[in-house]
Design an enzyme around this catalytic site. Structure first.
Site, short mmCIF file in Angstrom:
data_model
loop_
_atom_site.label_atom_id
_atom_site.label_comp_id
_atom_site.label_asym_id
_atom_site.label_seq_id
_atom_site.Cartn_x
_atom_site.Cartn_y
_atom_site.Cartn_z
N ARG A 180 -43.04 39.35 8.31
CA ARG A 180 -43.54 40.72 8.30
C ARG A 180 -42.86 41.56 7.22
O ARG A 180 -43.47 42.50 6.70
CB ARG A 180 -43.33 41.36 9.67
N GLY A 230 -49.95 36.31 17.87
CA GLY A 230 -48.76 35.54 17.52
C GLY A 230 -48.88 34.05 17.78
O GLY A 230 -48.52 33.23 16.92
#
Length: 418
Positions: free
Chosen positions: A55, A369
């Site tokens: 990220r 995820g």
């Protein structure tokens, strides 16, 4: 200097991006940049470190573009759920350290950032520096979208860049509130990419096929409702499918079931009997353990004491048939107890099917995820059309909802400064 971005809007998702910013809007100015640095950490105290920087790396294109323009950058993110008060275990300090390595330059990490002296510090530095604020959720006003907190946060910037797609479905101070005080408000490179990807699913090439999994149905019923109105098939697996199976009158043994959602599931099945595709067989076990005895049984033969922990091979084949037909494909959520092999087999099979669909010309998007983890574990993440950084935001978009954090940005019909 890049030319202003597009001045037309067709999908409803077009927003001004970095390429639309003029020199007048950026020269000598400060950009408050909402990023998603909600990353996994390990260790304790000063030894805490980032275990996956995906990220952080996703924000580098936006940071690099702003750096090239000489903009002073103030990065703002949340990490975990500290509940509106400081939690040393959820400090962004390890993130600042990792960002310094990735950028090969110093990052000024601001503890207790909502002190007027810190704002004055940032306002008076030489242009082009980069700051990272401490965890936004240390402040209760962040999640509450408190106007005063939004004003204090906005004081750091002149313009606003939204580059945290995964938070755009939240009406928080850092996603919505600050936009009332800053101009322009534009999408960063990551958010632009995400919006372009989902625009293709909002106007999909038919047939549109979706696969939904995950443990619970409660948070996804609205997504199911939205998708059955737009998809030719919606394949359901994981724990959420058990509630629909019970609604059909099938006994799921000791499997996870949300009995308070059975009536809603039953109504959806009655309204869309041809669209919703449920498991035909399952991998069952008495315990969620790698070495537990397991069986493959028909979905009608799940006995008391046994739990449905994965979709079976017949279900995998049925879902694969649907995915091969799709020209537009969306996948969110594991199809079983993905965290405990061998109950990850169904999820991995769907990951491969998504890559195969992409290779055959479909536009395939994965979000969530565990879905992403399955693709990465199989080395397939780069073989799917788009892997989304947002779970809840992605689900909201495909179900037809608007995202507050996107709506708050300047429309692409605005070209240059107002």
């Amino acid at each position: 200097m890049p030319e202003p971005g597009p001045c037309t809007s067709s999908s409803g998702l077009e927003r001004r991006g970095l390429g639309s910013l003029t020199e007048q809007e950026t020269s000598g100015r400060r950009a408050l940049v909402r990023v998603d640095f909600n990353v996994p950490l390990e260790g304790e105290g000063d030894a805490r470190r980032v275990t996956s920087d995906a990220r952080i790396r996703a924000a580098l294109p936006t940071i690099g573009e702003l750096q090239a323009r000489g903009v002073t950058i103030i990065l703002a993110s949340h990490l975990g759920r500290p509940g509106g008060h400081p939690d040393p275990e959820l400090s962004l300090k390890p993130v600042a350290a990792r960002l310094e390595v990735l950028l090969d330059r110093r990052i000024a990490f601001l503890t207790e950032p909502f002190d007027d002296r810190k704002v004055d510090l940032v306002r008076n530095v030489k242009e082009g520096q980069i700051f990272l604020l401490e965890n936004l959720r240390y402040e209760a006003g962040e999640s509450a979208n408190d106007p005063e907190f939004a004003r204090r946060l906005a004081a750091y910037g002149d313009l606003f860049v939204q580059d945290a797609f995964g938070t755009c479905h939240r009406r928080h101070a850092s996603t919505v509130g600050v936009t009332e005080h800053l101009h322009p408000c534009v999408a960063g490179a990551l958010v632009e990419t995400e919006l372009a990807a989902f625009a293709r699913l909002l106007d999909p090439d038919p047939p549109f096929i979706a696969v939904l999994g995950g443990a619970k149905v409660a948070g996804k019923l609205e997504t199911v409702r939205g998708l059955v109105a737009r998809c030719e098939r919606v394949c359901l697996g994981g724990g959420m499918a058990n509630t629909f199976l019970l609604a059909q009158g099938r006994e799921p043994g000791d499997s996870l079931v949300e009995e308070d959602r059975v009536d809603e599931a039953s109504a959806l099945l009655e309204e869309h009997p041809e669209t919703l595709i449920l498991p035909l067989d399952a991998v069952v076990a008495r315990a969620i353990e790698t070495g537990a005895e397991r069986r493959v049984v028909s979905i009608d033969r799940v006995e008391p004491g046994w739990k449905i922990l994965d979709i079976g091979p017949e279900t995998v084949r049925a879902f694969e048939v649907e995915l091969r037909r799709g020209r537009s494909v969306f996948w969110n959520g594991p199809l079983g107890m993905f965290e405990t092999p061998p109950f990850d087999a169904g999820t991995r099979a769907i990951a491969q099917a998504l890559a195969d669909a992409t290779a055959n010309g479909a536009y395939a998007v994965a979000a969530g995820g565990d879905s992403i983890a399955a693709l990465e574990a199989a080395g397939l993440a780069d073989q799917v059309s788009h892997v989304s950084t947002g779970g809840g935001a992605a689900l909201d978009l495909v179900s037809g909802k608007t995202l507050p954090g996107v709506d708050a940005l300047d429309s692409a019909t605005i070209c240059g400064p107002i």
